[in-house]
Design a protein around this motif. Structure first.
Motif, PDB file in Angstrom:
ATOM      1  N   VAL A  85       0.836  -1.203   0.000  1.00  0.00           N
ATOM      2  CA  VAL A  85       0.000   0.000   0.000  1.00  0.00           C
ATOM      3  C   VAL A  85       0.870   1.252   0.000  1.00  0.00           C
ATOM      4  O   VAL A  85       0.620   2.211  -0.739  1.00  0.00           O
ATOM      5  CB  VAL A  85      -0.954  -0.012   1.214  1.00  0.00           C
ATOM      6  CG1 VAL A  85      -1.687   1.318   1.332  1.00  0.00           C
ATOM      7  CG2 VAL A  85      -1.945  -1.157   1.095  1.00  0.00           C
ATOM      8  N   ALA A  88       2.433   2.020  -3.258  1.00  0.00           N
ATOM      9  CA  ALA A  88       1.487   2.611  -4.202  1.00  0.00           C
ATOM     10  C   ALA A  88       1.227   4.080  -3.902  1.00  0.00           C
ATOM     11  O   ALA A  88       0.433   4.727  -4.605  1.00  0.00           O
ATOM     12  CB  ALA A  88       0.169   1.831  -4.181  1.00  0.00           C
ATOM     13  N   GLU A  90       0.003   5.380  -0.921  1.00  0.00           N
ATOM     14  CA  GLU A  90      -1.177   5.594  -0.090  1.00  0.00           C
ATOM     15  C   GLU A  90      -0.853   5.264   1.359  1.00  0.00           C
ATOM     16  O   GLU A  90      -0.015   4.402   1.657  1.00  0.00           O
ATOM     17  CB  GLU A  90      -2.335   4.717  -0.583  1.00  0.00           C
ATOM     18  CG  GLU A  90      -3.627   4.866   0.191  1.00  0.00           C
ATOM     19  CD  GLU A  90      -4.255   6.242   0.041  1.00  0.00           C
ATOM     20  OE1 GLU A  90      -5.155   6.586   0.833  1.00  0.00           O
ATOM     21  OE2 GLU A  90      -3.859   6.985  -0.882  1.00  0.00           O
ATOM     22  N   LEU A  95      -6.551   3.708   3.810  1.00  0.00           N
ATOM     23  CA  LEU A  95      -7.102   2.651   2.972  1.00  0.00           C
ATOM     24  C   LEU A  95      -7.799   1.581   3.801  1.00  0.00           C
ATOM     25  O   LEU A  95      -8.711   0.904   3.307  1.00  0.00           O
ATOM     26  CB  LEU A  95      -5.983   2.020   2.139  1.00  0.00           C
ATOM     27  CG  LEU A  95      -6.407   1.355   0.824  1.00  0.00           C
ATOM     28  CD1 LEU A  95      -6.919   2.409  -0.144  1.00  0.00           C
ATOM     29  CD2 LEU A  95      -5.247   0.594   0.203  1.00  0.00           C
ATOM     30  N   GLY A 100      -9.883  -0.433  -0.683  1.00  0.00           N
ATOM     31  CA  GLY A 100      -9.273   0.171  -1.862  1.00  0.00           C
ATOM     32  C   GLY A 100      -8.804  -0.896  -2.833  1.00  0.00           C
ATOM     33  O   GLY A 100      -8.945  -2.108  -2.602  1.00  0.00           O
ATOM     34  N   ILE A 102      -5.472  -1.919  -5.400  1.00  0.00           N
ATOM     35  CA  ILE A 102      -4.066  -1.732  -5.723  1.00  0.00           C
ATOM     36  C   ILE A 102      -3.728  -2.563  -6.967  1.00  0.00           C
ATOM     37  O   ILE A 102      -4.074  -3.747  -7.042  1.00  0.00           O
ATOM     38  CB  ILE A 102      -3.142  -2.149  -4.558  1.00  0.00           C
ATOM     39  CG1 ILE A 102      -3.477  -1.356  -3.297  1.00  0.00           C
ATOM     40  CG2 ILE A 102      -1.683  -1.976  -4.940  1.00  0.00           C
ATOM     41  CD1 ILE A 102      -3.151   0.104  -3.383  1.00  0.00           C
ATOM     42  N   SER A 126       0.521   0.621  -7.921  1.00  0.00           N
ATOM     43  CA  SER A 126      -0.183   1.885  -8.159  1.00  0.00           C
ATOM     44  C   SER A 126      -1.586   1.788  -7.571  1.00  0.00           C
ATOM     45  O   SER A 126      -2.210   0.722  -7.573  1.00  0.00           O
ATOM     46  CB  SER A 126      -0.250   2.213  -9.660  1.00  0.00           C
ATOM     47  OG  SER A 126      -0.919   1.182 -10.366  1.00  0.00           O
ATOM     48  N   LEU A 127      -2.060   2.924  -7.072  1.00  0.00           N
ATOM     49  CA  LEU A 127      -3.387   2.991  -6.460  1.00  0.00           C
ATOM     50  C   LEU A 127      -4.442   3.201  -7.533  1.00  0.00           C
ATOM     51  O   LEU A 127      -4.338   4.105  -8.350  1.00  0.00           O
ATOM     52  CB  LEU A 127      -3.432   4.129  -5.438  1.00  0.00           C
ATOM     53  CG  LEU A 127      -4.753   4.318  -4.690  1.00  0.00           C
ATOM     54  CD1 LEU A 127      -5.026   3.134  -3.782  1.00  0.00           C
ATOM     55  CD2 LEU A 127      -4.725   5.607  -3.886  1.00  0.00           C
ATOM     56  N   GLN A 128      -5.462   2.349  -7.548  1.00  0.00           N
ATOM     57  CA  GLN A 128      -6.550   2.473  -8.515  1.00  0.00           C
ATOM     58  C   GLN A 128      -7.798   3.104  -7.917  1.00  0.00           C
ATOM     59  O   GLN A 128      -8.483   3.865  -8.586  1.00  0.00           O
ATOM     60  CB  GLN A 128      -6.889   1.093  -9.101  1.00  0.00           C
ATOM     61  CG  GLN A 128      -5.805   0.520  -9.993  1.00  0.00           C
ATOM     62  CD  GLN A 128      -6.230  -0.776 -10.642  1.00  0.00           C
ATOM     63  OE1 GLN A 128      -6.733  -1.687  -9.981  1.00  0.00           O
ATOM     64  NE2 GLN A 128      -6.034  -0.874 -11.938  1.00  0.00           N
ATOM     65  N   THR A 130      -9.670   4.325  -3.881  1.00  0.00           N
ATOM     66  CA  THR A 130      -9.569   4.423  -2.422  1.00  0.00           C
ATOM     67  C   THR A 130     -10.798   3.862  -1.717  1.00  0.00           C
ATOM     68  O   THR A 130     -10.889   3.963  -0.490  1.00  0.00           O
ATOM     69  CB  THR A 130      -9.365   5.884  -2.006  1.00  0.00           C
ATOM     70  OG1 THR A 130     -10.436   6.676  -2.549  1.00  0.00           O
ATOM     71  CG2 THR A 130      -8.040   6.410  -2.519  1.00  0.00           C
ATOM     72  N   ILE A 157      -9.302  -4.901   0.618  1.00  0.00           N
ATOM     73  CA  ILE A 157      -8.252  -4.375  -0.260  1.00  0.00           C
ATOM     74  C   ILE A 157      -8.088  -5.352  -1.410  1.00  0.00           C
ATOM     75  O   ILE A 157      -7.772  -6.525  -1.199  1.00  0.00           O
ATOM     76  CB  ILE A 157      -6.922  -4.194   0.486  1.00  0.00           C
ATOM     77  CG1 ILE A 157      -7.101  -3.210   1.652  1.00  0.00           C
ATOM     78  CG2 ILE A 157      -5.841  -3.684  -0.450  1.00  0.00           C
ATOM     79  CD1 ILE A 157      -5.847  -3.032   2.492  1.00  0.00           C
TER      80      ILE A 157
END
Length: 226
Positions: A85, A88, A90, A95, A100, A102, A126-128, A130, A157
């Motif tokens: 996390v 990414a 965040e 999260l 969220g 990922i 990478s965060l897609q 939240t 998650i």
């Protein structure tokens, strides 16, 4: 019947409706130290080459104690959730409240002219989203044989895995073809430039005089004829 002259329609559905209240405390706080084991195998059919991202070891306890490190443990694909996390970009505490998504990208870029040990995966995160939740229900019947359900809204998650790869190896045949094509291209380019300068350029006469030298016979001597 609504009254003496009007009727209404009833829709068969579940009640009460879903409670949309958001959680006030972190529901996923204890998952930060959970680990995720990602096993992946790449196969380049053109070179008949396969490689797995896990270390080939006979030690049954190796994957129970190791965690991924790009330098010291590149073939131990065991990742801590909190580390993923944070990689990414965040904060895990944020999260862990509403969940969220990922994305885990695994890239294989292999130069097969070198040792196969240098062909190793590169991981990026990478965060897609939240927020991530889904609903599930369990159905049962009561003592009066009436149908009931328990509706659960679950936060979590989510990890989306994506694998990309490319490999290359030196070969004399495509190298020779590319070299010959380059020589032919430069030859054609020279011919096109000459045609443009000799016939289309405004100073074509000057270029013509510089490129070609006119030979004239000396005065008083007749030209040779065949």
């Amino acid at each position: 019947m609504f009254n003496a002259t009007h009727s209404t329609c009833e829709i068969y559905g579940w009640c009460p409706v879903e409670n949309g209240t958001l959680p006030r405390k972190s529901l996923l706080a204890e998952t930060e130290n959970f680990t995720l084991f990602i096993k992946n195998t790449v196969h380049f059919t053109k070179f008949n080459f396969s490689k797995c991202n896990t270390l080939q070891t006979t030690d049954p306890n190796y994957f129970k104690s190791c965690t991924y490190d790009p330098v010291f443990n590149p073939f131990c694909p065991v990742f801590r959730v909190r580390d993923m996390v944070e990689a990414a970009g965040e904060n895990f505490g944020d999260l862990a409240l509403l969940g969220g998504s990922i994305r885990v990208l695994i890239e294989w870029n292999c130069d097969l002219d070198h040792s196969t040990t240098q062909c190793r995966p590169q991981y990026s995160f990478s965060l897609q989203d939240t927020k991530y939740n889904f609903r599930t229900a369990s159905y049962y019947r009561g003592s009066q044989w009436q149908l009931y359900r328990n509706l659960l809204k679950l936060y979590g998650i989510r990890f989306d895995l994506s694998v990309h790869g490319q490999a290359g190896k030196f070969s004399i045949v495509p190298t020779a073809v590319s070299f010959g094509t380059s020589i032919a291209f430069f030859g054609a380019a020279t011919m096109v430039c000459d045609l443009v300068l000799l016939y289309l350029d405004a100073k074509a006469d000057l270029y013509w005089k510089e490129k070609f030298e006119e030979a004239r016979p000396p005065k008083g001597k007749p030209e040779a004829t065949a």
